[in-house]
Design a protein around this motif. Structure first.
Motif, PDB file in Angstrom:
ATOM      1  N   CYS A 173     -12.178  90.054 -24.781  1.00 33.68           N
ATOM      2  CA  CYS A 173     -12.807  88.393 -25.589  1.00 33.68           C
ATOM      3  C   CYS A 173     -14.310  88.687 -25.641  1.00 33.68           C
ATOM      4  N   ASN A 174     -14.801  89.998 -25.612  1.00 34.06           N
ATOM      5  CA  ASN A 174     -15.982  90.525 -25.976  1.00 34.06           C
ATOM      6  C   ASN A 174     -17.004  89.659 -24.934  1.00 34.06           C
ATOM      7  N   GLY A 175     -16.775  89.862 -23.633  1.00 32.44           N
ATOM      8  CA  GLY A 175     -17.511  89.064 -22.778  1.00 32.44           C
ATOM      9  C   GLY A 175     -17.470  87.670 -22.370  1.00 32.44           C
ATOM     10  N   GLU A 176     -16.565  86.932 -23.292  1.00 30.44           N
ATOM     11  CA  GLU A 176     -16.347  85.631 -23.258  1.00 30.44           C
ATOM     12  C   GLU A 176     -15.535  85.177 -22.090  1.00 30.44           C
ATOM     13  N   TYR A 177     -15.706  84.094 -21.295  1.00 28.81           N
ATOM     14  CA  TYR A 177     -14.683  83.968 -19.924  1.00 28.81           C
ATOM     15  C   TYR A 177     -13.599  83.139 -20.473  1.00 28.81           C
ATOM     16  N   TRP A 178     -13.421  82.464 -21.548  1.00 30.29           N
ATOM     17  CA  TRP A 178     -12.259  81.402 -21.475  1.00 30.29           C
ATOM     18  C   TRP A 178     -11.195  82.172 -21.172  1.00 30.29           C
ATOM     19  N   ILE A 192     -23.979  81.001  -5.474  1.00 34.12           N
ATOM     20  CA  ILE A 192     -22.951  80.222  -6.175  1.00 34.12           C
ATOM     21  C   ILE A 192     -21.428  80.808  -5.374  1.00 34.12           C
ATOM     22  N   LEU A 193     -21.472  82.078  -5.046  1.00 33.73           N
ATOM     23  CA  LEU A 193     -20.063  82.545  -4.074  1.00 33.73           C
ATOM     24  C   LEU A 193     -20.177  81.826  -2.801  1.00 33.73           C
ATOM     25  N   ALA A 194     -21.354  81.748  -2.151  1.00 35.80           N
ATOM     26  CA  ALA A 194     -21.569  81.125  -0.902  1.00 35.80           C
ATOM     27  C   ALA A 194     -21.074  79.645  -0.964  1.00 35.80           C
ATOM     28  N   VAL A 195     -21.572  78.907  -2.362  1.00 36.43           N
ATOM     29  CA  VAL A 195     -21.040  77.633  -2.407  1.00 36.43           C
ATOM     30  C   VAL A 195     -19.485  77.505  -2.433  1.00 36.43           C
ATOM     31  N   LEU A 196     -18.848  78.234  -3.116  1.00 38.40           N
ATOM     32  CA  LEU A 196     -17.359  78.502  -3.177  1.00 38.40           C
ATOM     33  C   LEU A 196     -16.601  78.771  -1.911  1.00 38.40           C
ATOM     34  N   ASN A 197     -17.222  79.472  -1.227  1.00 37.74           N
ATOM     35  CA  ASN A 197     -16.732  79.808   0.342  1.00 37.74           C
ATOM     36  C   ASN A 197     -17.250  78.598   1.409  1.00 37.74           C
ATOM     37  N   ALA A 198     -18.124  77.960   0.972  1.00 39.63           N
ATOM     38  CA  ALA A 198     -18.413  76.670   1.904  1.00 39.63           C
ATOM     39  C   ALA A 198     -17.553  75.796   1.518  1.00 39.63           C
ATOM     40  N   GLY A 199     -16.843  75.384   0.270  1.00 35.61           N
ATOM     41  CA  GLY A 199     -15.862  74.589   0.096  1.00 35.61           C
ATOM     42  C   GLY A 199     -14.520  75.114   0.629  1.00 35.61           C
ATOM     43  N   SER A 200     -14.204  76.217   0.974  1.00 43.88           N
ATOM     44  CA  SER A 200     -13.130  77.044   1.456  1.00 43.88           C
ATOM     45  C   SER A 200     -13.044  76.669   2.938  1.00 43.88           C
ATOM     46  N   THR A 209     -20.671  92.155  -8.857  1.00 40.34           N
ATOM     47  CA  THR A 209     -21.961  91.805  -9.858  1.00 40.34           C
ATOM     48  C   THR A 209     -22.996  92.802  -9.422  1.00 40.34           C
ATOM     49  N   TYR A 210     -23.124  93.221  -8.278  1.00 39.55           N
ATOM     50  CA  TYR A 210     -24.632  94.182  -8.037  1.00 39.55           C
ATOM     51  C   TYR A 210     -24.136  95.738  -8.599  1.00 39.55           C
ATOM     52  N   LEU A 211     -23.054  95.901  -8.245  1.00 43.68           N
ATOM     53  CA  LEU A 211     -22.593  97.480  -8.629  1.00 43.68           C
ATOM     54  C   LEU A 211     -22.610  97.604 -10.403  1.00 43.68           C
ATOM     55  N   PRO A 221     -11.614  83.736  -9.648  1.00 41.44           N
ATOM     56  CA  PRO A 221     -12.778  83.224  -9.372  1.00 41.44           C
ATOM     57  C   PRO A 221     -13.874  83.735  -8.268  1.00 41.44           C
ATOM     58  N   ILE A 222     -13.170  84.275  -7.182  1.00 39.42           N
ATOM     59  CA  ILE A 222     -13.889  84.898  -6.361  1.00 39.42           C
ATOM     60  C   ILE A 222     -14.608  86.141  -6.792  1.00 39.42           C
ATOM     61  N   SER A 223     -14.188  86.811  -7.511  1.00 34.27           N
ATOM     62  CA  SER A 223     -14.719  87.964  -8.052  1.00 34.27           C
ATOM     63  C   SER A 223     -15.605  87.860  -9.268  1.00 34.27           C
ATOM     64  N   TYR A 224     -15.266  86.933 -10.206  1.00 35.57           N
ATOM     65  CA  TYR A 224     -16.115  86.902 -11.401  1.00 35.57           C
ATOM     66  C   TYR A 224     -16.929  85.596 -11.162  1.00 35.57           C
ATOM     67  N   ILE A 225     -17.028  84.915 -10.264  1.00 33.66           N
ATOM     68  CA  ILE A 225     -17.733  83.498 -10.401  1.00 33.66           C
ATOM     69  C   ILE A 225     -19.423  83.935 -10.590  1.00 33.66           C
ATOM     70  N   SER A 226     -19.954  84.938  -9.652  1.00 38.17           N
ATOM     71  CA  SER A 226     -21.112  85.293  -9.959  1.00 38.17           C
ATOM     72  C   SER A 226     -21.653  85.850 -11.177  1.00 38.17           C
ATOM     73  N   SER A 227     -20.853  86.674 -11.998  1.00 40.05           N
ATOM     74  CA  SER A 227     -21.162  87.514 -12.965  1.00 40.05           C
ATOM     75  C   SER A 227     -20.826  86.413 -14.195  1.00 40.05           C
ATOM     76  N   TYR A 228     -19.917  85.305 -13.984  1.00 38.31           N
ATOM     77  CA  TYR A 228     -19.969  84.337 -14.866  1.00 38.31           C
ATOM     78  C   TYR A 228     -21.221  83.328 -15.043  1.00 38.31           C
ATOM     79  N   ALA A 229     -21.817  83.161 -13.608  1.00 37.63           N
ATOM     80  CA  ALA A 229     -23.234  82.450 -13.905  1.00 37.63           C
ATOM     81  C   ALA A 229     -24.456  83.221 -14.415  1.00 37.63           C
ATOM     82  N   LEU A 230     -24.309  84.422 -14.417  1.00 36.09           N
ATOM     83  CA  LEU A 230     -25.101  85.046 -14.790  1.00 36.09           C
ATOM     84  C   LEU A 230     -25.153  85.360 -16.360  1.00 36.09           C
ATOM     85  N   ALA A 231     -23.896  85.512 -16.866  1.00 32.22           N
ATOM     86  CA  ALA A 231     -23.786  85.521 -18.424  1.00 32.22           C
ATOM     87  C   ALA A 231     -23.958  84.051 -18.902  1.00 32.22           C
ATOM     88  N   HIS A 232     -24.070  82.988 -18.293  1.00 36.08           N
ATOM     89  CA  HIS A 232     -24.451  81.727 -18.867  1.00 36.08           C
ATOM     90  C   HIS A 232     -25.861  81.253 -18.590  1.00 36.08           C
TER      91      HIS A 232
END
Length: 477
Positions: free
Chosen positions: A463-468, A350-358, A133-135, A329-340
């Motif tokens: 999908c023009n940036g749509e995540y479905w 939010i990635l840290a939340v996912l890894n906490a569940g993991s 996401t940063y790069l 999900p690991i790769s795109y969950i942060s960019s998904y949140a930014l896009a929404h």
């Protein structure tokens, strides 16, 4: 301590020893010189002193043999003070006759060393969403999703693919050199990352150097645990695998906090210093119990003929599809949140939340699987991945609470893949071939990790940036 003093110390032990002594004397004493009535109760009392031993011609050497016979074992079980006996009770064996300590200081130190190594190696792999996401918004912002996806696809690919050679070397020579080499590469990756400015720089440092380093630590760290645990292998592997989740929690939070304060270069070097401490622990503690083998072709080269075994081939195919969708999900969950419309700060968190569940998903299913079955538990958690992708991520949109719930549940369900998949493979081979089977399986699986992230990036572009489309792909996997 004199014999009389020892015999008189405990009346209960004394009585047991008298009976055992008479039984052994009756079996070992010469029949032509055996004293009358030895196997029966003496008229003047039981055999109880050194004088009685001398009277019947029993030497002190025979007396010492008596003390270490099966009678002595019986005494130890009565008194409950034998550390050796406790150790033997803890050991287990498999169908091939191999014994496992199932605990003890040495075994749990190996688990801790593996935990530390996976904290550094897999912790960085689980942080690829933050890096990507940063790069995509800074150094590589002129490149599209598909191009940056290949960097992190290569990272995940080499993490598993190189095991095809690392596994047999581990079986033959042990983990020491492998873990050391991987540790050097992981530290070099994080130190040089701050100097990268062009696309090929990041491909070389993250994709190649990072992937090789992670693989050299990952395969031996997981495989070494199988040398010390059999019945408790699931929970021991799960505990070690939580290191990757802890790294996936801490590293994104550190980077998110330090990026605006000290910049990308120094933020990655701080993470590199943490990794240096962790890999030093791994180098010191991860070890093998089995003797080393000669470096022959049969011992160190991969053998793909093991795919002729249907159970192994089907297990590998199942893990392939898990990994094909897991890194999406690991790769795109942060960019998904930014896009929404989620804030930049929380999008990284939010990635840290996912890894906490993991974290809990790697430990708890491993504990349950030792009782309910490793395959049964893995199938259940994979089914849960499917449900939460289809029912939570797909309709989440800009709803932060739904997104958080999804990350927790998916993190829990997907976490069992790292802890249970290796244990399932270990059920299909002898322990001395564990590294070969495990690494050969993950060599095929690695092609899923190589292509999963770029395919998701291509779908996102189409999908023009749509995540479905991305969510649907992960759900199908």
């Amino acid at each position: 301590m004199s014999t009389n003093a020892r015999l008189q110390a405990n009346p209960r032990i004394d009585a047991i020893e008298q009976v055992c002594s008479k039984e052994l004397l009756a079996q070992t004493a010469p029949h032509d010189t055996a004293p009358p009535g030895l196997s029966e109760t003496r008229s003047d009392g039981p055999l109880s002193s050194a004088d009685d031993v001398e009277q019947y011609g029993l030497s002190w050497e025979t007396r010492a043999a008596l003390e270490h016979s099966h009678c002595r074992l019986s005494l130890e079980s009565q008194s409950g003070h034998s550390a050796h006996r406790t150790s033997m009770d803890r050991e287990t064996s498999d169908t091939d006759g191999n014994t496992y300590p199932e605990g003890g200081l040495e075994a749990w130190l190996v688990v801790f060393g593996s935990w530390a190594g996976l904290f550094a190696a897999l912790g960085l792999v689980n942080t690829i969403g933050t890096f990507q996401t940063y790069l995509e918004t800074h150094q590589l912002k002129e490149y599209g999703y598909r191009s940056t996806g290949w960097i992190f696809g290569m990272y995940a690919f080499l993490t598993f693919f190189c095991g095809v050679q690392i596994g047999p070397i581990f079986d033959a020579k042990g983990p020491r050199f492998l873990v050391f080499a991987g540790s050097v590469l992981v530290v070099v990756q994080m130190i040089t990352l701050g100097f990268c400015t062009q696309y090929w720089h990041f491909m070389l440092v993250i994709g190649v150097t990072g992937g090789l380093g992670a693989s050299l630590i990952f395969t031996p760290a997981i495989s070494a645990i199988g040398h010390f645990f059999n019945e408790k292998r699931g929970v021991a592997t799960g505990i070690a695998a939580t290191g990757g989740s802890v790294g996936g929690i801490i590293f994104p939070l550190i980077l998110e906090k330090l990026f605006p304060l000290i910049g990308f270069s120094w933020a990655t070097r701080v993470v590199g210093l943490i990794c240096l401490i962790l890999v030093l622990l791994a180098c010191l503690l991860v070890k093998s119990r089995l003797p080393k083998k000669p470096a022959s072709k049969e011992n160190v080269l991969p053998d793909f003929r093991i795919f002729r075994e249907p159970k192994f081939a089907l297990t590998t195919a199942g893990i392939f599809f898990i990994e094909w969708g897991l890194f999406v999900p690991i790769s795109y969950i942060s960019s998904y949140a930014l896009a929404h419309g989620v804030s930049s700060q929380f999008s990284y968190q939010i990635l840290a939340v996912l890894n906490a569940g993991s974290f809990f998903g790697r430990w708890i299913p491993g504990y349950v699987a030792d009782s309910l079955g490793h395959y049964n538990t893995l199938i259940a958690t994979v089914a849960l991945c499917l449900v939460c992708n289809a029912c939570l991520w797909l309709p989440a949109g800009d709803s932060v609470p739904v997104l958080v719930v999804y990350c927790i549940i998916f993190g829990f369900a997907s976490g069992s893949n790292i802890s249970l998949a290796p244990v399932c493979i270990s059920q299909l081979c002898k322990v001395e071939n564990y590294g070969r089977y495990y690494a050969t399986s993950y060599t095929i699986v690695s092609f899923g990790t190589l292509t999963g992230i770029p395919i998701a990036g291509e779908i996102l572009s189409q999908c023009n940036g749509e995540y479905w489309g991305v969510v649907t792909f992960a759900t199908c996997c």
